[in-house]
Write a protein that holds these residues in place. Sequence first.
Motif, short mmCIF file in Angstrom:
data_model
loop_
_atom_site.label_atom_id
_atom_site.label_comp_id
_atom_site.label_asym_id
_atom_site.label_seq_id
_atom_site.Cartn_x
_atom_site.Cartn_y
_atom_site.Cartn_z
N LYS A 352 46.44 27.90 43.90
CA LYS A 352 47.76 28.15 45.07
C LYS A 352 49.04 28.12 44.40
CE LYS A 352 44.80 26.41 48.46
NZ LYS A 352 44.68 25.22 49.94
N VAL A 353 49.76 27.41 43.45
CA VAL A 353 50.63 27.47 42.83
C VAL A 353 51.35 28.51 42.55
CG1 VAL A 353 51.98 25.90 41.15
CG2 VAL A 353 50.42 24.49 42.15
N ILE A 354 50.07 29.82 41.63
CA ILE A 354 50.34 31.05 40.92
C ILE A 354 50.67 32.17 42.89
CG2 ILE A 354 49.13 32.89 39.96
CD1 ILE A 354 47.17 30.64 38.72
N ASP A 355 50.18 31.47 43.72
CA ASP A 355 50.52 32.50 44.04
C ASP A 355 51.52 32.06 45.03
OD1 ASP A 355 48.10 33.67 44.20
OD2 ASP A 355 46.56 31.94 45.86
N GLY A 378 40.73 31.91 42.59
CA GLY A 378 41.00 30.21 42.89
C GLY A 378 38.97 30.04 43.41
N PRO A 379 39.44 29.60 43.98
CA PRO A 379 40.68 27.76 43.06
C PRO A 379 40.17 27.43 41.90
CG PRO A 379 38.03 26.74 44.64
CD PRO A 379 38.08 28.37 44.84
N GLU A 500 35.59 21.84 45.17
CA GLU A 500 35.90 23.19 45.60
C GLU A 500 36.43 23.59 46.56
OE1 GLU A 500 33.28 26.01 43.08
OE2 GLU A 500 33.65 24.89 41.36
N THR A 501 35.66 23.31 47.69
CA THR A 501 36.08 24.53 48.88
C THR A 501 36.93 23.75 49.85
OG1 THR A 501 33.93 22.69 49.87
CG2 THR A 501 33.68 25.04 49.34
N PRO A 502 37.41 21.88 50.05
CA PRO A 502 38.55 22.05 50.59
C PRO A 502 40.02 22.64 50.04
CG PRO A 502 36.79 19.92 50.49
CD PRO A 502 36.70 21.10 49.52
N SER A 503 41.01 22.27 50.68
CA SER A 503 42.17 22.25 50.30
C SER A 503 42.61 21.39 49.63
CB SER A 503 42.59 23.24 50.91
OG SER A 503 44.71 22.88 50.75
N ALA A 504 42.96 21.84 48.26
CA ALA A 504 43.93 20.58 47.89
C ALA A 504 44.64 20.29 48.33
CB ALA A 504 44.37 20.53 46.48
#
Length: 548
Positions: A352-355, A378-379, A500-504
Amino acid sequence: MRREGTVGRLLNRAFAVLVALVVGSGIAELAVVLVENRVVQQLTGEVQPLQLANAEVRAVLSDAQRGLRGYLLTGDERMLDTYYRARSEYAVAGDDLRRLSGRQHASSAAVQVARADGWWANAEDQRLEPPRSAAAIRSAERGSTLFQDFATANDELRLALEARSDDLRGRVDALRVIAIGVVSVLTLAVTAGAVLTAVRTTRRLTRPLGAVVETLDRVREGERHARADPTAGPAEIRALAEAVNAVARRSEDIRRHEEEVTARLQALDTVKTDFMSTVSHELRTPLTSISGYLELLRDSNPDELSEPQRRMLDVISRNTRRLRDLVEDILTLSKIESGGYGSDRTPLDFAKVIDRALVTIGPVAAKNGVTLHLDVRGPLPVRGDGAQLDRVLDNLLTNAVKFTPAEGMVTVKAQRRGHQAVLVVADTGMGIPAAEQQALFGRFFRATNAIKQAIPGTGLGLAIARTIIDNHSGTIEVASDETSGTTVTVRLPADLAARETPSAYGNDDAQEYEGESDPINAWHAERAAHAQADTESAAHTESAGRAD
């Protein structure tokens, strides 16, 4: 300590002693061998051939006597064949005996030959007498007497030769014993002399030389006052010790000077850091004031400002942002140098940082004609400081777009590899000269080709990015070529405990960080505008240069 001569003289003396011992041993051994060889030559060249000749004469006469007596007793003329054969062989055997007798046994050989000749004369008389006659018997009796006289002379010579042979063999055996003793004694003497000479020479060379080497080691380990003894050993080692002492004194002076220079540099660096921090903080206040008044001017009624005035305000705003970014970089660098720049590492999704960084840099790349090729899988859960990682991504992507010409390409790949999250940013830009790549992460580093093409920048971005990645226990590597571009690879430890599934971040992806209300997104927008302004400024500068 007693002074020695030169190393050459010491070695020459040692080698001279060794050579003298070896030569003396060789001469003694050669003398013994020559004497032994002479005795053996007498035995094999004189005595033994004479013994064989003496035995041959005895055998010839014995064969002749046996054949003649057999004929006289039996009348069988076939018995005379042995006699005739012996008579023909006697001439050769007698000549050999006289020839080999030499001066020492010439008289004995002459007596024996004379008596043998007398026997042969009587034997001829016997052969002419009728077999079994009285005359033949009388001749046989006379021949026996003559043969006995010959045998006596033959035995005397044989006994003399045996005695001489025994004497020569005894001398050979004695000489062999003497030779073994002499060789053994000389070998021991040479060995002892060689060992003694080697030990003395070694002591005179290795002890002072070892002391010099020990002094060098002590100087190398930082013992400033270590000195070698310049009075021990040969002249060369004394000179070496003096040279080592001179080097040690010079090294001490240089080290003292280096310490003074280092202290001054550290003081200057401290002053420089304090100055940069103070100036940066002092610049923040007027920048904040300028930014505030700019916002007031831009928020005024549209009719109050003309279009040229608004353009001027845009230029002022752009350069204000630029100056603020520079101040932030300098403040960050000051924190890094003081050791106060840490990272607040929390669970987050690196993808997400990259996105977010790609969303910001996308318009800049499109306006510059640079194609973005994306492959972000990702993730990518990591533990990190989101704001600092945003700064790393912004720096890497801005550099890639800024240094890539129109119609070029920037490739961004990110994926999980084992226990690492790996990001690769590759461009087809101008690249970095190979000779300058070792200073790439240094402060204020600018490549010469970027300077020549007037591409703006401070040279602080990669230095800060490396510190951030190091704080995250990761690595950053750069591979560059002036013909193919630059590739930057970032590796961060994956958060193995994260799901891996929930958003950080705890928000839905579709609604996350939209608009300028988010401070991180706003910061990205400003940095993107800054990059765009740098590009436009460089283009303007280049066109102005062509116009000139």
